[in-house]
Motif scaffolding. Structure first.
Motif, PDB file in Angstrom:
ATOM      1  N   LEU A   1      14.693  -7.737   1.836  1.00  0.00           N
ATOM      2  CA  LEU A   1      14.722  -6.838   0.679  1.00  0.00           C
ATOM      3  C   LEU A   1      13.778  -7.325  -0.415  1.00  0.00           C
ATOM      4  N   GLN A   2      13.666  -8.649  -0.574  1.00  0.00           N
ATOM      5  CA  GLN A   2      12.741  -9.187  -1.562  1.00  0.00           C
ATOM      6  C   GLN A   2      11.290  -8.947  -1.167  1.00  0.00           C
ATOM      7  N   ALA A   3      11.037  -8.794   0.133  1.00  0.00           N
ATOM      8  CA  ALA A   3       9.665  -8.584   0.591  1.00  0.00           C
ATOM      9  C   ALA A   3       9.144  -7.200   0.227  1.00  0.00           C
ATOM     10  N   ILE A   4      10.040  -6.228   0.001  1.00  0.00           N
ATOM     11  CA  ILE A   4       9.602  -4.854  -0.287  1.00  0.00           C
ATOM     12  C   ILE A   4       8.795  -4.783  -1.575  1.00  0.00           C
ATOM     13  N   PRO A   5       9.307  -5.277  -2.727  1.00  0.00           N
ATOM     14  CA  PRO A   5       8.457  -5.227  -3.941  1.00  0.00           C
ATOM     15  C   PRO A   5       7.211  -6.090  -3.828  1.00  0.00           C
ATOM     16  N   THR A   6       7.287  -7.177  -3.064  1.00  0.00           N
ATOM     17  CA  THR A   6       6.104  -8.024  -2.876  1.00  0.00           C
ATOM     18  C   THR A   6       4.997  -7.257  -2.158  1.00  0.00           C
ATOM     19  N   LEU A   7       5.346  -6.594  -1.073  1.00  0.00           N
ATOM     20  CA  LEU A   7       4.354  -5.829  -0.317  1.00  0.00           C
ATOM     21  C   LEU A   7       3.846  -4.641  -1.132  1.00  0.00           C
ATOM     22  N   PHE A   8       4.726  -4.041  -1.936  1.00  0.00           N
ATOM     23  CA  PHE A   8       4.294  -2.935  -2.792  1.00  0.00           C
ATOM     24  C   PHE A   8       3.251  -3.419  -3.807  1.00  0.00           C
ATOM     25  N   ALA A   9       3.512  -4.586  -4.415  1.00  0.00           N
ATOM     26  CA  ALA A   9       2.557  -5.133  -5.389  1.00  0.00           C
ATOM     27  C   ALA A   9       1.240  -5.482  -4.712  1.00  0.00           C
ATOM     28  N   VAL A  10       1.302  -6.037  -3.505  1.00  0.00           N
ATOM     29  CA  VAL A  10       0.077  -6.373  -2.769  1.00  0.00           C
ATOM     30  C   VAL A  10      -0.728  -5.112  -2.481  1.00  0.00           C
TER      31      VAL A  10
ATOM     32  N   LEU B   1      -0.720  -2.304  -4.093  1.00  0.00           N
ATOM     33  CA  LEU B   1      -1.255  -1.743  -5.333  1.00  0.00           C
ATOM     34  C   LEU B   1      -2.498  -2.501  -5.787  1.00  0.00           C
ATOM     35  N   VAL B   2      -2.422  -3.834  -5.741  1.00  0.00           N
ATOM     36  CA  VAL B   2      -3.559  -4.649  -6.173  1.00  0.00           C
ATOM     37  C   VAL B   2      -4.744  -4.469  -5.237  1.00  0.00           C
ATOM     38  N   MET B   3      -4.499  -4.522  -3.926  1.00  0.00           N
ATOM     39  CA  MET B   3      -5.592  -4.401  -2.965  1.00  0.00           C
ATOM     40  C   MET B   3      -6.221  -3.012  -3.026  1.00  0.00           C
ATOM     41  N   PHE B   4      -5.428  -1.970  -3.240  1.00  0.00           N
ATOM     42  CA  PHE B   4      -5.982  -0.621  -3.341  1.00  0.00           C
ATOM     43  C   PHE B   4      -6.917  -0.522  -4.540  1.00  0.00           C
ATOM     44  N   GLY B   5      -6.494  -1.093  -5.667  1.00  0.00           N
ATOM     45  CA  GLY B   5      -7.340  -1.058  -6.848  1.00  0.00           C
ATOM     46  C   GLY B   5      -8.623  -1.844  -6.676  1.00  0.00           C
ATOM     47  N   ILE B   6      -8.522  -3.049  -6.072  1.00  0.00           N
ATOM     48  CA  ILE B   6      -9.712  -3.884  -5.893  1.00  0.00           C
ATOM     49  C   ILE B   6     -10.717  -3.203  -4.964  1.00  0.00           C
ATOM     50  N   ILE B   7     -10.220  -2.660  -3.857  1.00  0.00           N
ATOM     51  CA  ILE B   7     -11.108  -2.039  -2.872  1.00  0.00           C
ATOM     52  C   ILE B   7     -11.830  -0.831  -3.462  1.00  0.00           C
ATOM     53  N   HIS B   8     -11.095   0.007  -4.200  1.00  0.00           N
ATOM     54  CA  HIS B   8     -11.688   1.251  -4.705  1.00  0.00           C
ATOM     55  C   HIS B   8     -12.536   1.041  -5.951  1.00  0.00           C
ATOM     56  N   LEU B   9     -12.305  -0.054  -6.659  1.00  0.00           N
ATOM     57  CA  LEU B   9     -13.098  -0.307  -7.860  1.00  0.00           C
ATOM     58  C   LEU B   9     -14.325  -1.171  -7.579  1.00  0.00           C
ATOM     59  N   ALA B  10     -14.451  -1.674  -6.355  1.00  0.00           N
ATOM     60  CA  ALA B  10     -15.616  -2.488  -6.000  1.00  0.00           C
ATOM     61  C   ALA B  10     -16.868  -1.613  -5.973  1.00  0.00           C
ATOM     62  N   PRO B  11     -18.038  -2.201  -6.262  1.00  0.00           N
ATOM     63  CA  PRO B  11     -19.287  -1.420  -6.231  1.00  0.00           C
ATOM     64  C   PRO B  11     -19.541  -0.825  -4.855  1.00  0.00           C
TER      65      PRO B  11
ATOM     66  N   SER C   1      -5.569  -3.301   7.345  1.00  0.00           N
ATOM     67  CA  SER C   1      -5.758  -4.703   7.743  1.00  0.00           C
ATOM     68  C   SER C   1      -5.144  -5.650   6.727  1.00  0.00           C
ATOM     69  N   PHE C   2      -5.381  -5.394   5.445  1.00  0.00           N
ATOM     70  CA  PHE C   2      -4.820  -6.263   4.411  1.00  0.00           C
ATOM     71  C   PHE C   2      -3.299  -6.195   4.386  1.00  0.00           C
ATOM     72  N   MET C   3      -2.738  -5.020   4.571  1.00  0.00           N
ATOM     73  CA  MET C   3      -1.284  -4.898   4.579  1.00  0.00           C
ATOM     74  C   MET C   3      -0.683  -5.587   5.800  1.00  0.00           C
ATOM     75  N   LEU C   4      -1.373  -5.499   6.926  1.00  0.00           N
ATOM     76  CA  LEU C   4      -0.892  -6.182   8.119  1.00  0.00           C
ATOM     77  C   LEU C   4      -0.883  -7.692   7.911  1.00  0.00           C
ATOM     78  N   MET C   5      -1.938  -8.219   7.293  1.00  0.00           N
ATOM     79  CA  MET C   5      -1.974  -9.654   7.014  1.00  0.00           C
ATOM     80  C   MET C   5      -0.902 -10.055   6.013  1.00  0.00           C
ATOM     81  N   ALA C   6      -0.651  -9.205   5.006  1.00  0.00           N
ATOM     82  CA  ALA C   6       0.397  -9.501   4.028  1.00  0.00           C
ATOM     83  C   ALA C   6       1.767  -9.535   4.692  1.00  0.00           C
TER      84      ALA C   6
END
Length: 318
Positions: A10-19, A21-31, A289-294
């Motif tokens: 149950l603790q892993a759910i918010p962790t994966l959600f935060a991961v 969210l962060v990875m989606f922002g980084i990927i889409h905001l990259a040049p 891929s990033f979510m699978l690794m997380a």
């Protein structure tokens, strides 16, 4: 134990959600972006680019894109690969098994060599062999993976010609031939394991030095137990606890860490797919891929904690 596992899941759910969210922002905001490969085609005009961008949903606001991606992912639809034109699940399905083989082989090699190496270094402390082992360990940590892989290929594939230059199997022998598969698997697995052998052996050495100074080890020696029995039956079991944590955490990270090794040895796994997706800004494949690794890191950490309780009965998870 069961309550502990459920609580950690149950603790892993918010962790994966935060991961995510962060990875989606980084990927889409990259040049750059996935539209770059379409724009490079001189046969595609601006109107066609606009239609492709609208079809892929790339002109939507980022929060809306994330909401659509998260909803689709939770329902089992991980999207369509921009680069390969196939479902992401199918693309990942083709690459997971080669990476699993490489990661398991490298983990096995790392454990086989790091544990005896660390124990030998601890039991021979303040001797000349300890300085030699420390030098070898530091050298293994310092060597870049891509450089070591290219050196191995240059020496043993180009010069001596005893290992293949890359791939999973010889052309014409795909799908069978155990020795041929091992012949292709061992070189990249050995290169990938080198870094972990050097680092893990130092952890085993430090933990072993700490354990052999405990009172119960001195008591075992005072009772007349042989040094080999004292070191390997009593000290080593507790000295391996830090290594359990490292293996649990590194299991998932090995897929990402295998990226350079898979590229150098042309190994068709997740790491190479990640490199190809990064160059082409294939957002759906990157996120999957990033979510699978997380997920692998989170569950590897959980497995390490559970293994703690199995190895050391003094630890009570509940």
């Amino acid at each position: 134990m069961s309550r502990y596992v459920i609580r950690r899941l149950l603790q892993a759910i918010p962790t994966l959600f935060a991961v995510s969210l962060v990875m989606f922002g980084i990927i889409h905001l990259a040049p750059g972006g996935p539209m770059a490969m379409y724009a490079a085609d001189p046969n595609v005009d601006q109107a066609e680019l606009d239609r492709i961008e609208d079809r892929l949903g790339l002109n939507d606001p980022l929060p809306l894109q994330y909401a659509k991606w998260l909803t689709s992912m939770l329902t089992g639809d991980w999207g369509l690969s921009y680069k390969f034109g196939r479902q992401v699940t199918a693309v990942l399905g083709d690459r997971i098994w080669p990476s699993v083989q490489l990661v398991l082989a490298s983990l096995l090699l790392a454990l086989i060599f790091s544990i005896p190496f660390g124990v030998f270094s601890a039991l021979n402390r303040n001797r000349f062999v300890q300085y030699i082992s420390n030098t070898i360990a530091m050298l293994g940590v310092s060597l870049p993976t891509f450089w070591l892989g290219m050196v191995v290929l240059l020496l043993f594939s180009v010069r001596i010609r005893i290992i293949p230059s890359g791939g999973m199997s010889t052309i014409g022998q795909e799908g069978f031939g155990l020795w041929d598969r091992l012949h292709h698997l061992i070189p990249p697995a050995a290169v990938l394991a080198t870094l972990y052998i050097a680092g893990w052996s130092r952890y085993v050495r430090s933990s072993m030095l700490e354990v052999i100074g405990e009172d119960y080890i001195r008591t075992a020696r005072a009772k007349g137990l042989a040094e080999r029995t004292t070191s390997y039956r009593h000290a080593l079991k507790n000295a391996l606890l830090p290594l359990v944590t490292l293996v649990g955490l590194q299991g998932g990270r090995l897929i990402g860490g295998a990226m350079i090794t898979e590229v150098v040895f042309a190994w068709p796994g997740m790491g190479r797919l990640l490199a190809e997706s990064l160059s082409g800004r294939d957002y759906p494949v990157l996120m999957a891929s990033f979510m699978l690794m997380a997920v692998l890191v989170v569950f590897g950490n959980l497995l390490a904690d559970v293994t703690y309780g199995l190895i050391d009965p003094r630890i009570r998870l509940e």
